[in-house]
Scaffold this motif. Structure first.
Motif, PDB file in Angstrom:
ATOM      1  N   GLN A 100      -0.914   6.037  -6.783  1.00 46.21           N
ATOM      2  CA  GLN A 100      -2.167   5.346  -7.039  1.00 46.21           C
ATOM      3  C   GLN A 100      -2.671   4.709  -5.748  1.00 46.21           C
ATOM      4  O   GLN A 100      -1.914   4.525  -4.791  1.00 46.21           O
ATOM      5  N   THR A 101      -3.947   4.361  -5.743  1.00 46.67           N
ATOM      6  CA  THR A 101      -4.469   3.560  -4.648  1.00 46.67           C
ATOM      7  C   THR A 101      -4.030   2.119  -4.863  1.00 46.67           C
ATOM      8  O   THR A 101      -3.679   1.719  -5.983  1.00 46.67           O
ATOM      9  N   PRO A 102      -4.045   1.303  -3.805  1.00 42.40           N
ATOM     10  CA  PRO A 102      -3.680  -0.107  -3.994  1.00 42.40           C
ATOM     11  C   PRO A 102      -4.530  -0.805  -5.048  1.00 42.40           C
ATOM     12  O   PRO A 102      -4.011  -1.610  -5.833  1.00 42.40           O
ATOM     13  N   ASP A 103      -5.830  -0.512  -5.095  1.00 44.28           N
ATOM     14  CA  ASP A 103      -6.687  -1.137  -6.112  1.00 44.28           C
ATOM     15  C   ASP A 103      -6.302  -0.689  -7.521  1.00 44.28           C
ATOM     16  O   ASP A 103      -6.327  -1.483  -8.468  1.00 44.28           O
ATOM     17  N   GLN A 104      -5.949   0.596  -7.663  1.00 43.87           N
ATOM     18  CA  GLN A 104      -5.513   1.085  -8.977  1.00 43.87           C
ATOM     19  C   GLN A 104      -4.218   0.409  -9.410  1.00 43.87           C
ATOM     20  O   GLN A 104      -4.039   0.070 -10.582  1.00 43.87           O
ATOM     21  N   SER A 113       2.355   1.739  -3.506  1.00 42.95           N
ATOM     22  CA  SER A 113       1.383   2.235  -4.482  1.00 42.95           C
ATOM     23  C   SER A 113       1.213   3.744  -4.373  1.00 42.95           C
ATOM     24  O   SER A 113       1.041   4.435  -5.386  1.00 42.95           O
ATOM     25  N   LYS A 114       1.312   4.270  -3.165  1.00 42.49           N
ATOM     26  CA  LYS A 114       1.138   5.711  -2.972  1.00 42.49           C
ATOM     27  C   LYS A 114       2.411   6.475  -3.293  1.00 42.49           C
ATOM     28  O   LYS A 114       2.391   7.473  -4.019  1.00 42.49           O
ATOM     29  N   ASN A 169       0.822  -1.206   0.000  1.00 47.26           N
ATOM     30  CA  ASN A 169       0.000   0.000   0.000  1.00 47.26           C
ATOM     31  C   ASN A 169       0.860   1.261   0.000  1.00 47.26           C
ATOM     32  O   ASN A 169       0.551   2.241  -0.679  1.00 47.26           O
TER      33      ASN A 169
END
Length: 459
Positions: free
Chosen positions: A149-153, A143-144, A140
């Protein structure tokens, strides 16, 4: 949207994550016997192996026997593992690979996954396990910080390029496990004496003002009959690097120098430490420039000048800036002609900016995004931007830069803190640096021993 250097940091240099992983080629000798030919019987150096100079190969090495899947001490590496890691590397480095280059990369990825597996296994043997909660936290955060991005992105992006979050999480696990193992088993037993620190300080004081060059190198050996072939190959490498391919990719996969394991990084060197041909090339290069092929004893080299400085001397590139960025994105499907028109309009609107306050008004008129950063070191910027920024006064802006894909930007200098005269690093800093060098060396030896003891079955 961040500043230009923040955007560039979105690219994860996968090769660097495993910096301690040496790219050693594994030798498949199970089905081939090497015997000395009848003749003069001359032996050649072979790292103590006493190898014959002109061997006859008995048997045939069938490339179909060793496919890129393996069992490493009962841990299975599948073809999917290899494919997803390759897809991650290709996507993040924006590589355009020929079929031959792709096979070279595949072999390298297999070696990386084997080393990664050995590191995780050794950590578990010493009661070090990275739990899922830790992997979630690292994934996480990555990703940031790196992808914005968000983790889902990020998961969606990885699936889009043919990889997966599982592949990236495994890479994170290997790095965390190995780092924790070194802290437990190596770092407590590394010591640096006061006399060693004092000797480093004395050398720094004696060399104050001398030029240092941060260089990266790709070296290929070449006999006279192979010189045209080697130089042609290197010229193709240079062309691709100038088009944006990472220097480290070619260094790791093709260089024959010992620095291939660290992407060809020679680190900071004094000019008199280099062979004469490389000295002449380095002193004529600008930061960010690539040169070669350069003929050196035994072959040819490509040099990249990453940075330059003077020992213990203040450098303008170490100035800390307060920057305001105006960013105008281009809608999807923008053609080059449309992009050129938008760039021209953007340039006309921004060329008259007088200070960061004025930039805010211009941004509102253009509907451009504004990003501020008050801690940008000039040296951290791409070389082309460094040269522009060094010539700016407070309140002035750069010319527009960007691409039809990324949009167009200008940077406005809101403030600048120039560096004071550089001082000698503290004894604590020097000690920490020496200790880290020794930890890295022992880590390489530990990994070498793990490779030697491993049972690896290729399928």
């Amino acid at each position: 949207m961040g500043l230009y250097d923040q955007v560039k940091n979105n690219i994860v240099n996968v090769g660097r994550i495993g910096r301690s992983i040496a790219g050693l080629t594994m030798l498949a000798a199970a089905s081939a016997l090497v015997a000395q030919t009848v003749g003069d019987g001359q032996q050649v150096p072979g790292a103590g192996l006493n190898l014959p100079g002109n061997p006859t190969i008995f048997g045939k090495l069938d490339p179909n026997i060793r496919k890129p899947t393996a069992i490493v001490n009962d841990t299975v590496l599948t073809g999917t593992d290899v494919d997803q890691r390759m897809a991650l590397i290709v996507a993040l480095n924006e590589l355009k690979l020929s079929d031959e280059d792709r096979e070279v990369l595949r072999a390298q990825v297999v070696r990386q996954l084997i080393d990664e597996t050995l590191q995780i296994q050794q950590a578990k043997a010493k009661d070090i396990t990275i739990v899922p909660a830790e992997l979630d936290q690292s994934f996480n955060g990555l990703s940031k910080r790196r992808f914005n991005q968000t983790p889902d992105q990020l998961r969606a992006y990885l699936r889009q390029v043919g990889s997966s979050d599982r592949s990236l999480r495994r890479q994170i696990e290997g790095e965390l496990a190995w780092s924790r193992l070194l802290r437990k088993q190596v770092e407590p037993f590394v010591n640096v004496g006061d006399e060693e620190v004092a000797a480093v300080i004395a050398r720094l004081e004696a060399s104050k003002g001398a030029d240092e060059y941060h260089l990266r190198e790709i070296y290929l050996s070449a006999t006279p009959d192979r010189a045209p072939e080697v130089t042609q190959a290197m010229q193709k490498m240079i062309e691709q690097i100038r088009q944006g391919a990472p220097f480290e990719y070619f260094a790791r996969n093709f260089s024959e120098a010992s620095t291939r394991a660290v992407g060809g990084d020679l680190d900071w060197v004094r000019i008199n430490m280099l062979p004469d041909p490389l000295q002449r090339a380095a002193t004529s290069m600008q930061v960010g420039q690539i040169a070669g092929p350069i003929e050196v004893p035994g072959g040819y080299s490509i040099l990249y000048l990453a940075d330059k400085r003077q020992v213990l001397t203040a450098d303008p590139r170490d100035a800390k800036l307060s920057l305001r960025q105006l960013f105008l994105p281009f809608p999807a499907g923008t053609t080059e002609a449309q992009a050129a028109q938008r760039v021209e309009a953007f340039a006309n609107a921004t060329q008259g900016i007088r200070g960061c306050g004025d930039a805010t008004k211009v941004a509102q008129t253009l509907k451009a995004e504004i990003v501020d950063n008050d801690a940008v070191v000039i040296r951290s910027l791409p070389p082309a931007l460094q040269e522009m920024i060094l010539k700016l006064n407070v309140g002035q802006s750069t010319p527009p830069f960007g691409s039809p894909k990324d949009g167009v930007r200008v940077l406005i200098m809101c403030g600048r803190d120039d560096p004071r005269t550089a001082g000698i690093p503290t004894p604590q800093q020097i000690q920490a640096g020496l200790e880290q060098e020794r930890v890295n060396l022992r880590a390489q030896r530990m990994l070498r021993d793990l490779r030697r003891d491993a049972v690896i079955e290729y399928r």
